[in-house]
Motif scaffolding. Sequence first.
Motif, PDB file in Angstrom:
ATOM      1  N   GLU A 248       0.825  -1.207   0.000  1.00  0.00           N
ATOM      2  CA  GLU A 248       0.000   0.000   0.000  1.00  0.00           C
ATOM      3  C   GLU A 248       0.862   1.260   0.000  1.00  0.00           C
ATOM      4  O   GLU A 248       1.928   1.294   0.615  1.00  0.00           O
ATOM      5  CB  GLU A 248      -0.911   0.034   1.237  1.00  0.00           C
ATOM      6  N   ASP A 249       0.387   2.289  -0.675  1.00  0.00           N
ATOM      7  CA  ASP A 249       1.030   3.598  -0.604  1.00  0.00           C
ATOM      8  C   ASP A 249      -0.031   4.680  -0.760  1.00  0.00           C
ATOM      9  O   ASP A 249       0.069   5.569  -1.603  1.00  0.00           O
ATOM     10  CB  ASP A 249       2.116   3.736  -1.667  1.00  0.00           C
ATOM     11  N   LEU A 250      -1.051   4.585   0.076  1.00  0.00           N
ATOM     12  CA  LEU A 250      -2.112   5.585   0.069  1.00  0.00           C
ATOM     13  C   LEU A 250      -1.579   6.940   0.515  1.00  0.00           C
ATOM     14  O   LEU A 250      -2.069   7.985   0.084  1.00  0.00           O
ATOM     15  CB  LEU A 250      -3.254   5.139   0.990  1.00  0.00           C
ATOM     16  N   PHE A 251      -0.575   6.901   1.367  1.00  0.00           N
ATOM     17  CA  PHE A 251       0.026   8.134   1.876  1.00  0.00           C
ATOM     18  C   PHE A 251       0.536   9.004   0.731  1.00  0.00           C
ATOM     19  O   PHE A 251       0.399  10.228   0.753  1.00  0.00           O
ATOM     20  CB  PHE A 251       1.169   7.778   2.829  1.00  0.00           C
ATOM     21  N   ALA A 252       1.125   8.365  -0.291  1.00  0.00           N
ATOM     22  CA  ALA A 252       1.687   9.114  -1.422  1.00  0.00           C
ATOM     23  C   ALA A 252       0.601   9.822  -2.223  1.00  0.00           C
ATOM     24  O   ALA A 252       0.864  10.838  -2.877  1.00  0.00           O
ATOM     25  CB  ALA A 252       2.474   8.173  -2.330  1.00  0.00           C
ATOM     26  N   LYS A 253      -0.623   9.312  -2.160  1.00  0.00           N
ATOM     27  CA  LYS A 253      -1.724   9.911  -2.911  1.00  0.00           C
ATOM     28  C   LYS A 253      -2.349  11.088  -2.178  1.00  0.00           C
ATOM     29  O   LYS A 253      -3.126  11.843  -2.762  1.00  0.00           O
ATOM     30  CB  LYS A 253      -2.781   8.849  -3.199  1.00  0.00           C
ATOM     31  N   GLY A 254      -2.030  11.219  -0.898  1.00  0.00           N
ATOM     32  CA  GLY A 254      -2.550  12.343  -0.136  1.00  0.00           C
ATOM     33  C   GLY A 254      -2.583  12.062   1.350  1.00  0.00           C
ATOM     34  O   GLY A 254      -2.785  10.919   1.771  1.00  0.00           O
ATOM     35  N   HIS A 255      -2.352  13.109   2.142  1.00  0.00           N
ATOM     36  CA  HIS A 255      -2.339  12.970   3.594  1.00  0.00           C
ATOM     37  C   HIS A 255      -2.466  14.347   4.236  1.00  0.00           C
ATOM     38  O   HIS A 255      -2.386  15.377   3.560  1.00  0.00           O
ATOM     39  CB  HIS A 255      -1.049  12.284   4.067  1.00  0.00           C
ATOM     40  N   ILE A 256      -2.660  14.366   5.530  1.00  0.00           N
ATOM     41  CA  ILE A 256      -2.724  15.619   6.277  1.00  0.00           C
ATOM     42  C   ILE A 256      -1.341  16.279   6.246  1.00  0.00           C
ATOM     43  O   ILE A 256      -0.325  15.594   6.406  1.00  0.00           O
ATOM     44  CB  ILE A 256      -3.169  15.345   7.726  1.00  0.00           C
ATOM     45  N   PRO A 257      -1.267  17.581   6.009  1.00  0.00           N
ATOM     46  CA  PRO A 257       0.039  18.255   5.959  1.00  0.00           C
ATOM     47  C   PRO A 257       0.893  17.975   7.197  1.00  0.00           C
ATOM     48  O   PRO A 257       0.398  17.964   8.324  1.00  0.00           O
ATOM     49  CB  PRO A 257      -0.342  19.737   5.867  1.00  0.00           C
ATOM     50  N   ASN A 258       2.179  17.735   6.946  1.00  0.00           N
ATOM     51  CA  ASN A 258       3.200  17.492   7.973  1.00  0.00           C
ATOM     52  C   ASN A 258       3.088  16.122   8.644  1.00  0.00           C
ATOM     53  O   ASN A 258       3.831  15.839   9.588  1.00  0.00           O
ATOM     54  CB  ASN A 258       3.203  18.593   9.044  1.00  0.00           C
ATOM     55  N   ALA A 259       2.171  15.280   8.164  1.00  0.00           N
ATOM     56  CA  ALA A 259       2.056  13.939   8.734  1.00  0.00           C
ATOM     57  C   ALA A 259       3.232  13.069   8.296  1.00  0.00           C
ATOM     58  O   ALA A 259       3.822  13.278   7.231  1.00  0.00           O
ATOM     59  CB  ALA A 259       0.742  13.294   8.306  1.00  0.00           C
ATOM     60  N   LEU A 260       3.559  12.088   9.121  1.00  0.00           N
ATOM     61  CA  LEU A 260       4.664  11.168   8.875  1.00  0.00           C
ATOM     62  C   LEU A 260       4.114   9.764   8.636  1.00  0.00           C
ATOM     63  O   LEU A 260       3.343   9.249   9.445  1.00  0.00           O
ATOM     64  CB  LEU A 260       5.616  11.154  10.076  1.00  0.00           C
ATOM     65  N   ARG A 261       4.502   9.156   7.536  1.00  0.00           N
ATOM     66  CA  ARG A 261       4.004   7.825   7.182  1.00  0.00           C
ATOM     67  C   ARG A 261       4.597   6.755   8.103  1.00  0.00           C
ATOM     68  O   ARG A 261       5.800   6.698   8.317  1.00  0.00           O
ATOM     69  CB  ARG A 261       4.364   7.504   5.734  1.00  0.00           C
ATOM     70  N   MET A 262       3.728   5.914   8.650  1.00  0.00           N
ATOM     71  CA  MET A 262       4.180   4.759   9.424  1.00  0.00           C
ATOM     72  C   MET A 262       3.603   3.502   8.788  1.00  0.00           C
ATOM     73  O   MET A 262       2.393   3.402   8.580  1.00  0.00           O
ATOM     74  CB  MET A 262       3.740   4.823  10.890  1.00  0.00           C
ATOM     75  N   THR A 263       4.460   2.544   8.487  1.00  0.00           N
ATOM     76  CA  THR A 263       4.011   1.269   7.941  1.00  0.00           C
ATOM     77  C   THR A 263       3.970   0.224   9.049  1.00  0.00           C
ATOM     78  O   THR A 263       4.486   0.426  10.151  1.00  0.00           O
ATOM     79  CB  THR A 263       4.937   0.807   6.807  1.00  0.00           C
ATOM     80  N   THR A 264       3.375  -0.910   8.740  1.00  0.00           N
ATOM     81  CA  THR A 264       3.120  -1.922   9.759  1.00  0.00           C
ATOM     82  C   THR A 264       4.385  -2.500  10.377  1.00  0.00           C
ATOM     83  O   THR A 264       4.383  -2.900  11.545  1.00  0.00           O
ATOM     84  CB  THR A 264       2.261  -3.050   9.151  1.00  0.00           C
ATOM     85  N   ASP A 265       5.490  -2.531   9.618  1.00  0.00           N
ATOM     86  CA  ASP A 265       6.699  -3.139  10.175  1.00  0.00           C
ATOM     87  C   ASP A 265       7.247  -2.364  11.368  1.00  0.00           C
ATOM     88  O   ASP A 265       8.082  -2.882  12.115  1.00  0.00           O
ATOM     89  CB  ASP A 265       7.781  -3.304   9.105  1.00  0.00           C
ATOM     90  N   ALA A 266       6.767  -1.136  11.581  1.00  0.00           N
ATOM     91  CA  ALA A 266       7.197  -0.376  12.759  1.00  0.00           C
ATOM     92  C   ALA A 266       6.506  -0.861  14.026  1.00  0.00           C
ATOM     93  O   ALA A 266       7.019  -0.666  15.135  1.00  0.00           O
ATOM     94  CB  ALA A 266       6.922   1.113  12.565  1.00  0.00           C
ATOM     95  N   VAL A 267       5.335  -1.483  13.875  1.00  0.00           N
ATOM     96  CA  VAL A 267       4.560  -1.894  15.050  1.00  0.00           C
ATOM     97  C   VAL A 267       4.288  -3.389  15.108  1.00  0.00           C
ATOM     98  O   VAL A 267       3.692  -3.873  16.066  1.00  0.00           O
ATOM     99  CB  VAL A 267       3.211  -1.141  15.126  1.00  0.00           C
TER     100      VAL A 267
END
Length: 348
Positions: free
Chosen positions: A72-91
Amino acid sequence: MKTKCKHPALGWSIVLCSITLMACQVLASSAFAVENGGYPRSDFLVSTQWLQDHLNDPNVRIIDRQDTLPDEDLFAKGHIPNALRMTTDAVKGTKLGIPEMLIAKNFIDYLESHGISSDHHVVIVAPCSKLQAATRVFWALELFGHTKVSLLDGGTDKWLAEKRPWTTDVKSYPKTSYKVDLQRQRLLTGEELFGWLGLFKQLDIVLIDARKADEYAGQKMSRASEKLGRIPGAVSLPFDRLLVGDSYKEFKTANEIKQAFDSVGAAPAKNVFFSCVSGCAASVDYFAARLLGFPKAAVYDGSWIEWSRKDYPVEAGDQAGTNGSGDKEKAPKAKSPAKKPELPRTGC
């Protein structure tokens, strides 16, 4: 009867007396009353307007949990300004052969590499369909002692419905160090739970299963598990019972959430533990409990995936049995699948 407990949530080497516990329950039930629908820990939720007003606040960090699957890369298509992408492997990772467990190093590495310190106010955002991905991060941050952490109420669904700022620009911050203040009482292990079977009443434990009702009853196999059923003594509270809304989901009022917890015997004075398939749905119930100020809430990280793979007893049926709450009767056997299930891609 006196019983010694060694889990921090129960109190290190604290002697619990059943008579005292009964008195505490009575006092807690009368003292705990939420007025005007407000949450005792309302700071755990921020509104869309609050977040928009603080988008450029240097003390705020926004974690985006849109992308929960490997491709998935929904973040690249749009997100809240200044947000930081976190993927599942971090948690989530594999620990001692059990998948989808929290790996402390991976999580702390993410925070430090994305410029998040223990002093920042962290706001976690996600689509409502992935609420459990956001609440899992909330739980992990509390486990490591983070004191300023909130969820965006209504998620990115509400944010977009209100036509608030949305961008494809990627924000980055200088690397930082993260000071861990481990709150061990927030984490529950299968070994601890197994040792307490038959003692739930004496130890004032309420174990809540946040899975769907058919999984709880042993009528449907949970993903990546090896048995039907549930942990003996667990009570059922699917996390969607705590939410309201159609176009986007928000948490119900404090009184409504309190009623849901009351229905399964959970109260702030008790040790309220949460389980599900892999610790994600459980974290939604955990978050709701923390909203209401439950001080002794904890998540069983391994949850049913781990429990079903161990030589632990299981229980089935629509109602919780007595294996966790007093008697030591043998739990009903649940049929295991003939073939070990394939581990699906995680959505949390």
